[in-house]
Design an enzyme around this catalytic site. Structure first.
Site: not given
Length: 733
Positions: A338, A443, A464
């Site tokens: 991420m 999240s 997010h």
């Protein structure tokens, strides 16, 4: 002020320049069509004018039709909206056909004036349909330009002659990727495909177009379909070769759309029927099918969500009224998939990035992720070696928090552990200036709780991202209880910089997207536990327009992550925890090591290369299939309503602040049946009263999670819709 200007040079070439005032890119309006029509008439009537060049005063040619115009055409039609739309479309056809025939005698096809299109850059939608009506299309050498007909992506199809002309020019098979997939090409690709005629140096564009106009012969002006003996490339539907093309196209369209997208079917019908009649009749058929699509509530909803509302959100419709907050230097904490993805999209957008991890090796791996993506881009000829070097030079991979000095935004992307996040927050705030905004990428964890670790909670916000970051277009911005307007503006401006679509929601467990996604996944798992055929669950989802079934989706996101979320949620909610029936299935799968795609074993099986094969045959041994299976529509209603009702509750609870964000976020975030326009558009489509009736039945059969929210019942009683109650014309489409 006008959209088009007209000038005639000493050689007798009239140049019509499209330059809509106040717009960065040209869009066509009805007023613009009227101006263009008048200028074409002037050029054709003036004996001193030998021909016309149609070009743009901007760096691009045009971005398409102003779809708000089509909405107004329907509204102004009163009791006969279809008639108003059809007549409006036929007016457009008349203008383009006038350009195409250019004053020539209808019998001899002589006496016309050459009209060339000169495209300096991008030409989309009507921006290509208009050139297709000209006698020759010149495009400037511009690798950033995109040429094509992307209408199918927003629920319609090219209805201003683009469908009919492209098929007659290229044949149905060659035109299919451009029409049915909305494929876009750069100028060289468009020339190779036969869409444009010439690609020339940008500084020679107008000169070359004028040169052709002055040298053109009468035969150069007659389109193939206007010539005697014309035969469609690849054959018509009843030609042996054409027959196979159309049979294959019909099967392909159904396999890709599952029959839920009206535009694709209507487009194919217009092509099929139009191929068997003369050109002008084919245009009328195209207009009728285009009108048919525009009158379909699915297309209306898709246009509103995927074009009008999406564009409004990207332009900052709900942004606080503060000065620009563009990011100059970004710090990303955590170089996992991420964090590495966030670093990559940011550096690709021109932002300096400091990528930090606990170990230098991990930070370097994060930067290597960007290098791998850029190498793929080079292989696909979308990235140059110079671009790769520039992007990588913007990323500094390190373990040293002191490198964060000068950052104006931090995105923390470490493990979903409040203690770890709190430690990182303290270390970052000690290294950055007092005005730096701190964003946590989470999240599930409530932002207000995480903000307690910050000395500046008004500058603490949630951002997010969805995985994979480089592909997913939605970013969910979460406003904590103490988050200030500047933090929100900063987050919105950052998302705009990296060319993604933002929604802003208020803080709550799972925010907006995940509360709906988790409900969808859990409903699918719940049905498996009940004995519903897993293949029925998955196919019911796909047949109603979901891109992934709930079991495939949990495999993609990982089953062990689902277990972690379930345990954390149960601990937080106690006796109020609603998904006790789901946990035995999730936990059993995890206990057997079937953790999803990443483990090559989950609800699905995978081959050695990690390619999904089919549903795991061991499911039936653990959860036997019941003798009596539910109807397809029952399964579909469960899967759609469990998401739609969660969206309504999010609005009711104040998590969602704007239904436009609810619809756009649902489609871009997890693929909620795009044909519907999103959960609120879908509920409007079926009507609040019918929705409540269906909810009552589902609740009686399957439990209180399907109980209609108070808001939905109230709207049913009043005969309201979401877009009439919550989206006034001044604020939304």
């Amino acid at each position: 002020m006008t959209d088009f200007t007209y000038a005639v040079d000493a050689e007798g070439v009239a140049t019509i320049t499209w330059d809509v005032p106040g717009k960065s890119m040209n869009v066509m309006s009805l007023a613009g069509f009227a101006e263009l029509d008048e200028m074409i008439d002037r050029a054709l009537a003036d004996a001193a004018v030998k021909g016309v060049v149609l070009t743009s005063g901007k760096k691009d040619f045009a971005g398409g039709m102003d779809l708000n115009v089509i909405a107004r055409m329907k509204e102004e039609g009163g009791a006969e909206p279809a008639k108003a739309v059809f007549e409006g479309v036929m007016m457009m056809h008349a203008v383009l056909r006038k350009i195409e025939r250019a004053g020539m005698d209808p019998k001899t096809l002589k006496g016309g004036k050459p009209i060339a299109a000169a495209l300096p850059g991008t030409a989309l939608g009507i921006g290509l349909e208009l050139p297709l009506a000209c006698h020759r299309i010149f495009a400037a050498e511009n690798p950033k330009a995109r040429i094509g007909l992307p209408e199918i992506m927003v629920g319609i199809f090219p209805g201003a002659g683009g469908t009919t002309r492209l098929v007659r020019k290229m044949g149905a098979m060659m035109a299919a990727p451009l029409l049915l997939e909305g494929k876009l090409s750069d100028p060289k690709g468009a020339k190779a495909a036969g869409v444009v005629d010439e690609v020339v140096p940008a500084d020679e564009l107008l000169a070359r177009a004028k040169e052709w106009v002055l040298a053109a012969k009468e035969a150069d002006l007659v389109k193939p379909w206007d010539q005697k003996g014309y035969k469609m490339p690849g054959g018509t539907p009843y030609h042996p070769a054409g027959f196979m093309t159309f049979v294959g196209a019909s099967a392909m369209v159904h396999s890709k759309t599952m029959g839920v997208y009206p535009a694709a079917k209507a487009l194919l019908s217009a092509v099929y029927e139009g191929a068997m009649v003369p050109f002008d009749t084919a245009l009328k058929i195209e207009a009728r099918w285009f009108t048919n699509v525009l009158m379909n509530p699915s297309s209306t909803a898709m246009i509103r969500s995927l074009f009008i509302n999406k564009e409004a959100l990207e332009k900052g419709a709900l942004r606080p009224a503060l000065p620009e907050q563009s990011v100059r230097k970004l710090g990303v904490i955590g170089a996992g998939m991420m964090g590495a993805g966030i670093a990559h999209v940011s550096a690709s957008a021109g932002i300096q990035v400091v990528l930090i991890d606990a170990a230098q090796e991990a930070a370097d791996r994060g930067k290597a992720h960007s290098e791998a993506l850029l190498d793929k881009g080079i292989q696909r000829r979308k990235v140059t070696a110079e671009k790769k070097a520039e992007v990588l030079a913007r990323i500094t991979a390190t373990t040293d928090y002191a490198a964060l000095a000068g950052c104006d935004l931090i995105v923390e992307a470490v493990f979903e552990d409040p203690k770890v996040k709190a430690e990182v927050t303290a270390r970052v705030e000690a290294a950055v200036g007092p005005d730096c905004i701190f964003a946590t990428n989470t999240s599930t964890l409530p932002i207000s709780g995480l903000a307690k670790a910050s000395q500046r909670p008004e500058q603490f916000i949630g951002i997010h991202f969805f995985s994979p970051v480089d592909k997913m277009m939605l970013v969910e911005i979460i406003r904590g209880k103490e988050t200030g307007d500047r933090a929100v503006a900063k987050a919105l401006d950052f998302v705009r910089q990296i060319r993604k679509t933002p929604i802003v929601v208020n803080d709550a467990r799972f925010f907006y997207a995940n509360r709906c996604i988790i409900s969808y996944i859990n409903e699918g798992i719940r049905m498996v536990a009940e004995g519903v055929e897993p293949v029925l669950v998955e196919n019911a989802a796909k047949l109603v327009g979901m891109p992934l079934g709930p079991l495939q989706l949990v495999d993609e996101t990982s089953i062990d992550l689902g277990v972690k979320i379930a345990k954390a949620t149960r601990a937080a909610m106690g006796d109020a925890y609603p998904d006790g029936a789901v946990d035995p299935v999730l936990f059993a799968m995890a206990d057997q090591g079937r953790l999803g795609k990443k483990a090559s074993a989950g609800f699905y099986t995978y081959d050695a290369a990690g390619k999904r094969q089919g549903l795991w045959d061991g499911l039936e041994g653990l959860w036997p299939v019941a003798d009596a299976q539910p109807e397809l529509t029952e399964v579909q209603h469960r899967l759609l309503f469990v998401q739609g009702l969660e969206a309504v509750r999010a609005l009711e609870d104040g998590v969602l602040m704007d239904i436009r964000e609810g619809d756009v976020g649902a489609i871009l975030g997890w693929g909620f049946a795009p044909w519907s326009g999103g959960p609120f558009s879908w509920l409007d489509m079926i009507g609040a009263a019918r929705a409540v009736e269906l909810c009552d039945g589902l609740a009686a059969r399957h439990g209180d999670r399907f109980a209609a929210p108070k808001l939905l019942r109230e709207m049913a009683d009043k005969g309201e819709s979401f877009y009439s109650r919550f989206a006034p014309q001044s604020r939304a489409a």
